[in-house]
Design a protein around this motif. Structure first.
Motif, short mmCIF file in Angstrom:
data_model
loop_
_atom_site.label_atom_id
_atom_site.label_comp_id
_atom_site.label_asym_id
_atom_site.label_seq_id
_atom_site.Cartn_x
_atom_site.Cartn_y
_atom_site.Cartn_z
N MET A 9 52.24 36.25 41.93
CA MET A 9 53.66 36.42 42.23
C MET A 9 54.52 35.95 41.05
N THR A 10 54.14 34.81 40.46
CA THR A 10 54.91 34.27 39.33
C THR A 10 54.90 35.23 38.14
N LEU A 11 53.72 35.77 37.84
CA LEU A 11 53.60 36.68 36.70
C LEU A 11 54.36 37.98 36.94
N MET A 12 54.36 38.46 38.18
CA MET A 12 55.04 39.73 38.49
C MET A 12 56.55 39.56 38.60
N MET A 13 57.00 38.48 39.24
CA MET A 13 58.40 38.39 39.67
C MET A 13 59.29 37.52 38.79
N GLN A 55 46.55 41.55 34.05
CA GLN A 55 47.09 42.12 35.28
C GLN A 55 48.33 42.98 35.06
N PHE A 56 49.10 42.69 34.02
CA PHE A 56 50.34 43.42 33.80
C PHE A 56 50.49 43.85 32.33
N PRO A 57 49.55 44.63 31.82
CA PRO A 57 49.63 45.04 30.41
C PRO A 57 50.85 45.88 30.10
N ALA A 58 51.37 46.59 31.11
CA ALA A 58 52.53 47.46 30.87
C ALA A 58 53.75 46.67 30.43
N VAL A 59 53.85 45.40 30.85
CA VAL A 59 54.99 44.56 30.47
C VAL A 59 55.04 44.39 28.96
N PHE A 60 53.88 44.21 28.35
CA PHE A 60 53.84 43.99 26.90
C PHE A 60 54.06 45.28 26.14
N GLU A 61 53.75 46.40 26.76
CA GLU A 61 53.91 47.70 26.09
C GLU A 61 55.37 48.10 25.98
N VAL A 98 42.71 50.04 32.20
CA VAL A 98 42.42 51.14 33.11
C VAL A 98 43.54 51.21 34.12
N ASN A 99 44.19 52.34 34.17
CA ASN A 99 45.32 52.51 35.08
C ASN A 99 44.80 52.76 36.49
#
Length: 551
Positions: A9-13, A55-61, A98-99
């Motif tokens: 939750m912390t990493l996502m929100m 878990q959230f590679p898209a954030v860095f992209e 992997v998406n």
């Protein structure tokens, strides 16, 4: 497990209240810790960042500043001589992302399928619509949900725009398929078929597409058709009432929410309803309490709602899909008509009679209210790709001799899946039509829709022309037979769909009327839209026909 959920939750929100780059910058301060605690703090930070990247590679992209700060952290850890820890936060050392949001590839069935609307079973249609819906949902990430909630709009948010377009597309397609039938009995049969589709969607727990289909059936352009509604069996009328009651917005969609919460396994929510919940939470609850403490309760509620929407990514649909039917439905749902044109078609089928009392309309559910104002914006390349896939499927299932031709009778039945009105073109063989001619028909038909909302390049308007001297095609170099009335481009008849350049019109419309109608002072006999294609109308009396410029 609870600790893992808290980390997730912390990493996502966290970015709802603190920018990700700011959060990562704080990790650089571990170097200021006392020497006896510095090693432990560095280890904790590196493992947390590793989780974040995994878990959230898209954030860095999508965040170059975050990537830059990541480089600073990596350099700092390397400076401490901790090779192992630096590898933890080195994204190049991680496995390729992997998406998990990718929908599984549809099954390739060896049997041939019918691409004719009247031959498709309602269950089959519902399953393939559900597959397309599932695929759209799987392409929406938590970043897309956050963008919508923060900005309050789906514009410049392609995954959510596609969801809106499909919802609106299904609703319009339902209306057009009913209105494309000539008699009230035929329209009642199509209406009944879509009720059965809706019932199957309910059984599949696909509430989003169910909302779109039911909205199309309840649309006033359909509900006003008294002759049609009088022919509907009582059980069909009852089923429609049950669907509208289930999807009613009364008491904040209480009926839908109760049924949806009782469902388990594969289920597709009404996206608009849940997005409104996210916006309400975001607006009602403050980001901070006591002016300096982050409101964790707000983040937890938002996290729970978004996680519920993302849960579909890990579901397995209880059905298989056929590529050919997917291609058919995809192109069918690409169509776009304005409300005025749909109503005009409705009044053409059953003209208004002031002596007849209007039918008591069933109150329609609110369809895609959250995406109001969004019009289709498919680009020409996407449309061309959809047309190519569709033509490939048609030839695969109907070209029995493998010679690149199918019967004109089969083609006319397949063309009924696309209720745009357009003249068929001349064919090289009597009673048959080639792959190229089918492609031309579909591309020209889609260009009609382009005039109504798609961002296509300006289309040429080619007409048969009697040349006074030898003239050659600007595309293939062969002798030509058609010419664009706007820009004068010469073209071979079979090359019209290969022309890559935009039409640069040499005249401007000064009357505000149809662009293919000259101004009053330049009007000449036979220059109107309909007159120029009179021979096509006479050759295609079985099809409704509209001007390609103004419909």
């Amino acid at each position: 497990p609870r600790g893992s959920q808290l980390v997730h939750m912390t990493l996502m929100m966290h970015s709802w209240v603190v920018p990700s780059q700011t959060s990562l910058t704080l990790s650089l301060t571990y170097k200021d810790c006392p020497s006896d605690k510095r090693g432990l703090r560095r280890t904790q930070i590196c493992h947390l960042v590793r989780q974040w990247i995994s878990q959230f590679p898209a954030v860095f992209e999508v965040d170059p500043l975050l990537e830059q700060t990541m480089g600073d952290l990596w350099a700092l850890v390397r400076l401490d001589g901790e090779e192992t820890h630096s590898q933890l936060i080195d994204s190049s050392c991680l496995s390729p992302h992997v998406n998990v949001s990718q929908a599984p590839s549809p099954s390739v069935k060896k049997r041939k399928v019918s691409l004719i609307f009247d031959h498709m079973e309602p269950d089959e249609m519902a399953e393939h619509l559900s597959y397309l819906e599932f695929k759209n949902f799987c392409n929406v990430s938590f970043l897309d949900y956050r963008s919508y909630v923060v900005r309050g709009s789906v514009r410049d948010n392609p995954p959510l725009e596609r969801s809106v377009m499909m919802c609106n597309g299904v609703s319009q397609w339902v209306q057009l398929m009913i209105l494309s039938r000539h008699t009230a009995q035929q329209r009642a049969q199509v209406f009944t078929k879509f009720i059965h589709v809706a019932q199957k969607l309910r059984a599949l727990q696909n509430f989003n597409t169910l909302m779109a289909v039911t909205g199309g059936l309840c649309h006033s352009s359909i509900s006003r058709l008294k002759d049609t509604s009088n022919l509907l069996p009582p059980d069909i009328t009852k089923a429609l009432s049950e669907m509208t009651e289930l999807l009613s917005s009364r008491s904040n969609y209480s009926n839908y929410r109760r049924v949806y919460n009782e469902c388990s396994g594969f289920k597709v929510p009404i996206l608009g309803v849940h997005l409104k919940d996210l916006i309400s939470l975001n607006e009602a609850l403050p980001d901070y309490i006591d002016e300096e403490k982050i409101n964790l309760s707000k983040l937890q509620h938002l996290y729970s709602n978004i996680n519920d929407l993302l849960a579909i990514h890990s579901c397995t649909p209880p059905f298989e899909a056929n590529k050919d039917l997917l291609h058919l439905l995809t192109l069918s749902l690409d169509l776009y008509y304005t409300e005025d044109e749909i109503y005009e078609l409705s009044y053409t089928k059953e003209p208004k009679n002031p002596k007849i009392q209007p039918v008591a309309a069933v109150k329609p559910p609110v369809v895609a209210e959250w995406g109001s104002g969004v019009t289709p914006r498919l680009d020409p390349d996407t449309i061309s790709n959809h047309v190519k896939q569709m033509v490939d499927s048609v030839m695969k299932n109907y070209d029995q001799n493998q010679d690149g031709y199918i019967s004109l009778e089969d083609f006319e039945k397949i063309a009924a899946n696309f209720p745009f009105s357009f003249c068929t073109q001349e064919t090289d063989r009597v009673g048959q039509i080639s792959r190229e001619e089918i492609t031309s028909y579909l591309m020209r038909g889609m260009s009609v829709c382009a005039k109504l909302g798609y961002n296509f390049k300006d289309a040429h308007n080619f007409h048969e022309t009697a040349y006074k001297r030898p003239t050659f095609c600007d595309t293939c170099g062969g002798f030509v037979s058609i010419c664009c009335v706007y820009c004068g481009m010469n073209c071979h008849r079979h090359c019209r769909d290969l022309v890559g350049s935009e039409c640069v019109k040499k005249h401007k419309n000064t009357t505000g009327s149809c662009p293919c109608t000259p101004a009053p002072d330049s009007r000449t006999k036979g220059s109107s839209c309909s007159a120029s294609f009179l021979h096509h109308i006479q050759a295609t009396k079985h099809m409704p026909f509209f001007c390609t410029q103004c419909l």
